[in-house]
Enzyme design. Structure first.
Site, PDB file in Angstrom:
ATOM      1  N   ALA A 253       4.810  -7.615  -8.179  1.00  0.00           N
ATOM      2  CA  ALA A 253       4.882  -7.669  -6.598  1.00  0.00           C
ATOM      3  C   ALA A 253       3.805  -9.816  -6.990  1.00  0.00           C
ATOM      4  O   ALA A 253       4.513 -10.856  -7.049  1.00  0.00           O
ATOM      5  CB  ALA A 253       3.606  -7.627  -6.581  1.00  0.00           C
TER       6      ALA A 253
ATOM      7  N   ARG B 113       1.258   1.834 -12.482  1.00  0.00           N
ATOM      8  CA  ARG B 113       0.229   3.188 -12.365  1.00  0.00           C
ATOM      9  C   ARG B 113       0.756   3.839 -13.115  1.00  0.00           C
ATOM     10  O   ARG B 113       0.737   5.102 -13.855  1.00  0.00           O
ATOM     11  CB  ARG B 113      -0.275   3.260 -11.058  1.00  0.00           C
ATOM     12  CG  ARG B 113      -1.719   1.822 -10.380  1.00  0.00           C
ATOM     13  CD  ARG B 113      -1.388   2.684  -9.163  1.00  0.00           C
ATOM     14  NE  ARG B 113      -0.601   2.310  -8.047  1.00  0.00           N
ATOM     15  CZ  ARG B 113      -0.047   1.488  -7.298  1.00  0.00           C
ATOM     16  NH1 ARG B 113      -0.523  -0.009  -7.908  1.00  0.00           N
ATOM     17  NH2 ARG B 113       0.312   1.976  -6.161  1.00  0.00           N
TER      18      ARG B 113
ATOM     19  N   ALA C 109      -2.016  -5.878   3.337  1.00  0.00           N
ATOM     20  CA  ALA C 109      -2.422  -6.850   2.238  1.00  0.00           C
ATOM     21  C   ALA C 109      -2.900  -7.218   0.998  1.00  0.00           C
ATOM     22  O   ALA C 109      -3.180  -7.307   0.238  1.00  0.00           O
ATOM     23  CB  ALA C 109      -4.012  -8.274   3.193  1.00  0.00           C
ATOM     24  N   GLY C 110      -2.410  -5.811   0.302  1.00  0.00           N
ATOM     25  CA  GLY C 110      -2.061  -5.485  -1.410  1.00  0.00           C
ATOM     26  C   GLY C 110      -1.412  -5.993  -1.657  1.00  0.00           C
ATOM     27  O   GLY C 110      -0.701  -7.466  -1.020  1.00  0.00           O
TER      28      GLY C 110
ATOM     29  N   LYS D  69       7.564   3.512  -0.123  1.00  0.00           N
ATOM     30  CA  LYS D  69       8.015   4.366  -0.505  1.00  0.00           C
ATOM     31  C   LYS D  69       8.258   5.556  -0.730  1.00  0.00           C
ATOM     32  O   LYS D  69       7.298   5.872  -0.919  1.00  0.00           O
ATOM     33  CB  LYS D  69       9.257   3.299  -1.906  1.00  0.00           C
ATOM     34  CG  LYS D  69       9.813   2.496  -2.018  1.00  0.00           C
ATOM     35  CD  LYS D  69      11.132   2.698  -0.994  1.00  0.00           C
ATOM     36  CE  LYS D  69      11.916   1.925  -0.683  1.00  0.00           C
ATOM     37  NZ  LYS D  69      11.258   0.437   0.106  1.00  0.00           N
TER      38      LYS D  69
ATOM     39  N   LYS E 261      12.101   6.722  -8.740  1.00  0.00           N
ATOM     40  CA  LYS E 261      12.120   5.717 -10.169  1.00  0.00           C
ATOM     41  C   LYS E 261      10.259   5.844 -10.415  1.00  0.00           C
ATOM     42  O   LYS E 261      10.422   6.238 -11.545  1.00  0.00           O
ATOM     43  CB  LYS E 261      12.541   4.649 -10.579  1.00  0.00           C
ATOM     44  CG  LYS E 261      11.576   3.937  -8.524  1.00  0.00           C
ATOM     45  CD  LYS E 261      10.934   2.991  -9.324  1.00  0.00           C
ATOM     46  CE  LYS E 261      10.356   1.940  -7.300  1.00  0.00           C
ATOM     47  NZ  LYS E 261       9.317   1.609  -8.192  1.00  0.00           N
TER      48      LYS E 261
END
Length: 352
Positions: free
Chosen positions: A149, A272, A9-10, A110, A200
């Site tokens: 997101a 990040r 649920a992030g 990923k 990436k």
């Protein structure tokens, strides 16, 4: 109407629930053991996800990890994995212990893992771990492409790619998820999409570092960073991604589409991994960055560098890859694994 079970649920797990809910599907959003406060907040108020900073449709059902059961999986048509990369082991354990029947599984998560002297993707790890429960590699799909997101949750136009070995399964998943703002391409190059999605994050560290390493002389208003060095590093990073995708078993052309070039562009712009690059570009030591401004953050790019180092050096030693073709990759490994200052020698790059 399809029934989707999303693990995590992030920000990304929650964001990908939005197009599914907008399409009228039944979506259950399961918090991990780290997401308790998020689930509690969403049960009280869907108007603002505490981390995503965006509303979540009322049609989405938040669920605590303690309430996740075999029945949750039995009644789901599909499972989407949206945990951060360190949570993949936790996810596999939950799938093994609670999923009573095989289901199609799609991974937003990923990363790469060392395995028997080589690297494998998380999609391969999940399929192998669940093989004795009837889950085949054809049932496991990867989701790649440039997707912030918050922008997805805000219904901004977003182009992604679903990759897998079963065309019918991919098409059903696309039909479930695609909206006017969430546009889905399909690919059978699962290996290429998965390695690009991991690389990436890694390569964005070096490209982002160019923005703070080089500043404009006598800057114009509202423009302080020099753009040429970042563009040069970006171009080389895409070339290296294409070569590594081919080495991994995918197709090099995948790196030049949304799964590679597009996703790298988004990652360089924020997140990040780019923040780590900004700090390294200002000559902050990696250890200082991880223990200071980025303390407690999950740095997927740094994790990828660590697992990439040994297999890549083995490929160099065996003559399968030419180290001269990978100056950015080697510079990043020297920083991430060996603690050296990040240094990219532009004279060592043959730009074409």
């Amino acid at each position: 109407m399809a029934r989707l079970l999303i693990l995590g649920a992030g920000v990304m797990g929650s964001a990908i629930a939005v197009p599914a809910a907008d399409n009228g599907h039944q979506v259950t959003l399961v918090g991990t053991h780290l997401d308790g406060e998020i689930i509690k907040a969403l049960k009280a108020d869907r108007s603002r996800h505490p981390r995503l900073k965006a509303p979540i449709p009322e049609a989405i059902t938040p669920l605590e990890i303690e309430a996740l059961s075999s029945e949750s999986f039995r009644t789901a048509d599909m499972v989407i994995v949206g945990v951060s990369s360190p949570g993949i082991g936790w996810t596999i354990d939950k799938l093994r212990s609670l999923m009573p029947e095989p289901r199609p599984i799609a991974l937003v998560t990923k990363g790469l893992q060392p395995w028997e002297g080589r690297l494998r993707s998380f999609t391969e790890s999940v399929a192998e771990a669940l093989a004795d429960q009837g889950v085949t590699q054809r049932m496991v799909m990867g989701i790649g492409g440039p997707c912030i997101a918050k922008e997805l949750a805000d219904r901004q136009p977003t182009a992604v790619i679903f990759a897998g070995q079963d065309r019918d399964c991919l098409e059903r998943f696309r039909d479930t998820m695609q909206t006017a703002y969430y546009r889905v391409a399909l690919s059978d190059d699962l290996e290429g999409v998965e390695v690009c999605a991991a690389l990436k994050n890694f390569l964005a560290i070096a490209v982002s570092a160019m923005w703070t390493r080089y500043r404009e002389v006598n800057p114009q208003p509202h423009k302080t960073k020099a753009m040429n060095p970042g563009a040069a590093a970006f171009s080389q990073a895409v070339r290296e991604m294409a070569g590594l995708a081919r080495w991994f078993g995918g197709r090099s052309e995948t790196a030049y589409g949304v799964a590679g070039l597009g996703d790298l562009n988004v990652t360089v712009g924020g997140g990040r991994n780019s923040r780590l690059g900004f700090l390294l570009g200002e000559d902050m030591a990696l250890e200082a960055a991880l223990s200071g401004p980025l303390s407690g953050e999950t740095l997927e790019g740094a994790d990828t560098g660590l697992v990439l180092a040994a297999p890549l050096e083995g490929a160099f030693a065996a003559g399968r890859l030419d180290p001269a073709d990978y100056p950015i990759t080697r510079a990043l490994i020297a920083t991430i694994r060996d603690g050296k200052p990040l240094a990219i020698d532009f004279t060592a790059i043959d730009f074409v």
